[in-house]
Enzyme design. Sequence first.
Site, PDB file in Angstrom:
ATOM      1  N   LYS A  50     -25.927  -7.044  39.742  1.00 20.12           N
ATOM      2  CA  LYS A  50     -25.495  -6.039  38.755  1.00 20.12           C
ATOM      3  C   LYS A  50     -24.914  -4.790  39.436  1.00 20.12           C
ATOM      4  O   LYS A  50     -25.301  -4.461  40.559  1.00 20.12           O
ATOM      5  CB  LYS A  50     -26.633  -5.688  37.790  1.00 20.12           C
ATOM      6  N   LYS A  65     -38.059  -3.892  44.602  1.00 18.12           N
ATOM      7  CA  LYS A  65     -38.053  -2.587  45.268  1.00 18.12           C
ATOM      8  C   LYS A  65     -39.145  -2.445  46.324  1.00 18.12           C
ATOM      9  O   LYS A  65     -38.990  -1.709  47.286  1.00 18.12           O
ATOM     10  CB  LYS A  65     -38.154  -1.450  44.240  1.00 18.12           C
ATOM     11  N   LYS A 117     -26.337   1.989  41.006  1.00 16.33           N
ATOM     12  CA  LYS A 117     -26.076   3.353  41.477  1.00 16.33           C
ATOM     13  C   LYS A 117     -26.219   3.456  42.984  1.00 16.33           C
ATOM     14  O   LYS A 117     -25.620   4.307  43.615  1.00 16.33           O
ATOM     15  CB  LYS A 117     -27.102   4.324  40.863  1.00 16.33           C
TER      16      LYS A 117
HETATM   17  P1  TYM Z   1     -31.417   3.425  34.772  1.00  9.33           P
HETATM   18  O1  TYM Z   1     -31.356   4.888  35.042  1.00  9.33           O
HETATM   19  O2  TYM Z   1     -31.453   2.483  35.924  1.00  9.33           O
HETATM   20  O3  TYM Z   1     -30.178   2.983  33.874  1.00  9.33           O
HETATM   21  C1  TYM Z   1     -29.872   3.658  32.688  1.00  9.33           C
HETATM   22  C2  TYM Z   1     -29.409   2.661  31.645  1.00  9.33           C
HETATM   23  O4  TYM Z   1     -28.269   1.933  32.116  1.00  9.33           O
HETATM   24  C3  TYM Z   1     -28.496   0.534  32.001  1.00  9.33           C
HETATM   25  N1  TYM Z   1     -27.807  -0.150  33.109  1.00  9.33           N
HETATM   26  C4  TYM Z   1     -26.876  -1.087  32.953  1.00  9.33           C
HETATM   27  N2  TYM Z   1     -26.337  -1.640  31.853  1.00  9.33           N
HETATM   28  C5  TYM Z   1     -25.383  -2.573  32.038  1.00  9.33           C
HETATM   29  N3  TYM Z   1     -24.943  -2.976  33.265  1.00  9.33           N
HETATM   30  C6  TYM Z   1     -25.468  -2.446  34.396  1.00  9.33           C
HETATM   31  N4  TYM Z   1     -25.024  -2.823  35.588  1.00  9.33           N
HETATM   32  C7  TYM Z   1     -26.476  -1.451  34.261  1.00  9.33           C
HETATM   33  N5  TYM Z   1     -27.196  -0.725  35.161  1.00  9.33           N
HETATM   34  C8  TYM Z   1     -28.007   0.063  34.428  1.00  9.33           C
HETATM   35  C9  TYM Z   1     -30.000   0.358  32.079  1.00  9.33           C
HETATM   36  O5  TYM Z   1     -30.410  -0.849  31.486  1.00  9.33           O
HETATM   37  C10 TYM Z   1     -30.474   1.591  31.312  1.00  9.33           C
HETATM   38  O6  TYM Z   1     -30.462   1.327  29.925  1.00  9.33           O
HETATM   39  N6  TYM Z   1     -36.116   2.301  33.486  1.00  9.33           N
HETATM   40  C11 TYM Z   1     -34.868   2.907  33.018  1.00  9.33           C
HETATM   41  C12 TYM Z   1     -35.028   4.347  32.555  1.00  9.33           C
HETATM   42  C13 TYM Z   1     -36.086   4.583  31.528  1.00  9.33           C
HETATM   43  C14 TYM Z   1     -36.030   4.227  30.163  1.00  9.33           C
HETATM   44  C15 TYM Z   1     -37.239   4.713  29.593  1.00  9.33           C
HETATM   45  C16 TYM Z   1     -35.094   3.552  29.385  1.00  9.33           C
HETATM   46  C17 TYM Z   1     -37.273   5.234  31.749  1.00  9.33           C
HETATM   47  N7  TYM Z   1     -37.967   5.332  30.560  1.00  9.33           N
HETATM   48  C18 TYM Z   1     -37.536   4.525  28.243  1.00  9.33           C
HETATM   49  C19 TYM Z   1     -35.389   3.377  28.026  1.00  9.33           C
HETATM   50  C20 TYM Z   1     -36.590   3.841  27.477  1.00  9.33           C
HETATM   51  C21 TYM Z   1     -33.876   2.881  34.144  1.00  9.33           C
HETATM   52  O7  TYM Z   1     -34.215   2.799  35.287  1.00  9.33           O
HETATM   53  O8  TYM Z   1     -32.604   3.109  33.749  1.00  9.33           O
END
Ligand code: TYM
Length: 326
Positions: free
Chosen positions: A192, A111, A195
């Site tokens: 992957k 990023k 969004k």
């Molecule tokens: P975020 O918002 O990017 O994504 C939310 C969840 O979706 C999963 N994910 C995927 N799983 C499978 N295939 C994909 N292509 C895919 N894209 C996203 C992510 O692994 C996530 O579980 N850092 C985290 C948010 C966060 C968090 C936390 C998660 C902040 N604090 C504490 C767990 C515990 C994130 O950016 O998720």
Amino acid sequence: MKRVFSGVQPTGNIHIGNYLGALKQFVELQEENECVYCIVDLHSITLPQDPKILKKNILDVAALYIAVGLDPKRSAIFVQSMVSGHAELAWILMCNSYTGELSRMTQFKQKSRDNESAPTGLFTYPILMAADILLYDSDVVPVGSDQKQHIEITRDLAIRVNNKYGKTFVVPEGRFLKEGARIMSLDDPTSKMSKSAENIHSRISLLDNASKIKKSIMKSTTDSEGSVRFDMDEKPGISNLINIYSSFSGLETADIEKKYTGCGYGEFKKDLVDVTVEAVLPIQQRYSDIRESEELIRILKEGAERAAAISEKTMDRVKKKFGLGV
Ligand code: TYM
């Protein structure tokens, strides 16, 4: 009973990767555990956000949480910035983390792209995530496999603090699903599903209508062999579609391969459209019922109170261990 914690960023376009990698697990886990599910708005401002759109996106994710099947009576559902302990604990953990370990985080490297004006919050993002998890004495963290490195640093920090100050934190485990852990982009199955990708046909958003879903799946990249066979290295496109089919239908990969022996990709893709539409339609119906209701705000306020009660106990313990305050 185990404590489960996870979060999703309110950055729009919640897609089937988010659902199959994370949200689906959230729902399964609430049956037998004490679950805390967060909308991590503080994480989302590590990159610029329009305040009006951010507010809307927070409520969109909250409504989707309920629509996919989270039950606010069982699970605490809340917005991260409404519980002050997240930012407070993040600071304390930052003072116990190393710039070297944060520089090695792949997400930061991707990023920031060596840009010196990348926000500092992007650099310390993993620490805020560690704070989210450790604040609730979480045992289990259901996420997609892209979060593995973040879970690892959370565990390292918990162990480091426990060794230095005596048992302070629970050391959490990540939980990853076999098929859904990494759903790939439909137009480029080597990256992957995301969004923020420019091409809307690279993803299926949970709120896409049937004709958009059909278009995205029928256009998706496959290969010239034409046989429905799982081989992530040689046939990443069709393998990704098989994964999606398997995650939605519950059928094993081998059974899907058997079912489509001798069929072309067209026939398989048409069925995948049906399987996907059938899965997202009920979510969309529940979503429109809850999104504009007053109940949604009430659920988030109650969720924040429940989360704050747990987090305040952790913060008292942490401050005592560190000798903070009087
Ligand atoms: P975020 O918002 O990017 O994504 C939310 C969840 O979706 C999963 N994910 C995927 N799983 C499978 N295939 C994909 N292509 C895919 N894209 C996203 C992510 O692994 C996530 O579980 N850092 C985290 C948010 C966060 C968090 C936390 C998660 C902040 N604090 C504490 C767990 C515990 C994130 O950016 O998720």
